[in-house]
Design a protein around this motif. Structure first.
Motif, short mmCIF file in Angstrom:
data_model
loop_
_atom_site.label_atom_id
_atom_site.label_comp_id
_atom_site.label_asym_id
_atom_site.label_seq_id
_atom_site.Cartn_x
_atom_site.Cartn_y
_atom_site.Cartn_z
N LEU A 1 -0.69 -7.22 -14.99
CA LEU A 1 -2.07 -6.84 -14.75
C LEU A 1 -2.41 -6.81 -12.82
O LEU A 1 -2.81 -5.97 -12.34
N ARG A 2 -1.72 -7.93 -12.37
CA ARG A 2 -1.52 -8.23 -10.85
C ARG A 2 -0.93 -7.14 -10.26
O ARG A 2 -1.28 -6.54 -9.32
N SER A 3 0.24 -6.83 -10.77
CA SER A 3 1.14 -5.74 -10.24
C SER A 3 0.31 -4.38 -10.38
O SER A 3 0.54 -3.73 -9.35
N ASN A 4 -0.13 -4.26 -11.36
CA ASN A 4 -0.90 -2.95 -11.44
C ASN A 4 -2.01 -2.61 -10.54
O ASN A 4 -2.39 -1.59 -9.96
N ASN A 5 -2.82 -3.79 -10.21
CA ASN A 5 -3.80 -3.96 -9.34
C ASN A 5 -3.09 -3.64 -7.88
O ASN A 5 -3.89 -2.88 -7.06
N ASN A 6 -2.06 -4.05 -7.37
CA ASN A 6 -1.64 -4.01 -6.26
C ASN A 6 -1.08 -2.47 -5.96
O ASN A 6 -1.26 -2.13 -4.94
N GLN A 7 -0.73 -1.61 -6.96
CA GLN A 7 -0.16 -0.50 -6.76
C GLN A 7 -1.43 0.66 -6.62
O GLN A 7 -2.44 0.53 -7.23
N PRO A 8 -1.32 1.40 -5.46
CA PRO A 8 -2.25 2.66 -5.44
C PRO A 8 -2.53 3.66 -6.40
O PRO A 8 -1.34 3.85 -7.12
N SER A 9 -3.45 3.91 -6.79
CA SER A 9 -3.70 4.96 -7.95
C SER A 9 -3.43 6.34 -7.26
O SER A 9 -2.82 6.68 -6.09
N LYS A 10 -3.42 7.21 -8.24
CA LYS A 10 -2.90 8.81 -7.94
C LYS A 10 -3.88 9.32 -6.76
O LYS A 10 -3.50 10.01 -5.77
N ALA A 11 -5.12 9.04 -6.92
CA ALA A 11 -6.33 9.48 -5.86
C ALA A 11 -6.03 8.82 -4.61
O ALA A 11 -6.02 9.55 -3.58
N GLN A 12 -5.85 7.63 -4.62
CA GLN A 12 -5.40 7.18 -3.39
C GLN A 12 -4.11 7.54 -2.77
O GLN A 12 -4.08 8.19 -1.53
N LEU A 13 -3.19 7.86 -3.60
CA LEU A 13 -2.03 8.66 -2.98
C LEU A 13 -2.42 9.96 -2.22
O LEU A 13 -1.83 10.32 -1.27
N ARG A 14 -3.11 10.64 -3.20
CA ARG A 14 -3.43 12.15 -2.49
C ARG A 14 -4.10 11.94 -1.32
O ARG A 14 -4.15 12.95 -0.53
N ALA A 15 -5.20 11.34 -1.17
CA ALA A 15 -5.95 11.01 0.04
C ALA A 15 -5.11 10.63 1.33
O ALA A 15 -5.22 11.20 2.20
#
Length: 209
Positions: free
Chosen positions: A168-182
């Motif tokens: 869960l912590r690893s998932n929280n540290n990874q950027p979401s797709k929206a963040q990557l597009r931005a």
């Protein structure tokens, strides 16, 4: 009939004197005849010795017939007696064997009960509690296996929980797709802006010349 008395004695003691013969003298001749041929010879002797019936054919024929009848009846009774005795012996043997079997069963049960009582005396309180609860004894090795199994299951559950939390912590540290597009659009805009700025500087330089 007495044990030492012959089965023909009663008849001979009655008939021989009537035929002019002494029982004590001639009776043993008749009782000692085992076969029919012997009996015929004995009757000839008795007939020759009789002073009153030596010529009475019918009396001696009746005498022989009566002797043979008594003999057959005696032999049949003896066979029946022997058969009954054999059956009684067999019955007694079976009863004796059955008693021995019952005694053996009783002894085996008593031994088993003593061993069980001795086992309960030496059994620990924990085992007695398990025996009272489950109705059977649980071995020490089985207890150890169960305890080890519980510890292993507990460790495994803790490990799984830690791995899940880490995931869960690893998932929280990874950027979401929206963040990557931005971020991609921002980088492209910065690149275009820099390119435009270089173009403007190039145009301005041309004008100065």
């Amino acid at each position: 009939m007495a044990e030492d008395q012959h089965y023909l004695d009663a008849y001979l003691a009655d008939i021989l004197p009537k035929m002019g013969l002494d029982f004590d003298t001639y009776g043993p001749y008749v009782t000692g005849a085992d076969e029919e041929e012997d009996l015929d010879d004995i009757i000839d002797l008795l007939r020759a010795s009789s002073e009153s019936h030596s010529d009475d054919e019918k009396s001696w024929a009746d005498f022989k017939q009566k002797i043979e009848k008594i003999r057959k009846e005696y032999i049949a009774e003896e066979e029946e007696r022997k058969n009954l005795a054999a059956l009684e012996t067999e019955r007694l043997k079976k009863e004796s064997l059955q008693r021995e079997i019952e005694i053996a069963k009783t002894n085996a049960l008593e031994v088993e009960q003593r061993l069980e009582a001795k086992k309960l005396e030496t059994m620990s309180a924990d085992k007695l509690a398990l025996l009272d609860k489950f109705g059977y004894e649980v071995d020490d090795e089985e207890n150890e296996d169960e305890e080890a199994g519980v510890a292993t299951n507990r460790d495994h559950a803790a490990k799984q929980s830690a791995e899940h939390s880490q995931k869960l912590r690893s998932n929280n540290n990874q950027p979401s797709k929206a963040q990557l597009r931005a971020e991609t659009m921002k980088a492209k805009a910065d690149k275009n802006a820099k390119k435009e700025e270089r173009r403007k500087r190039a145009v301005k330089g041309e004008r100065k010349r």
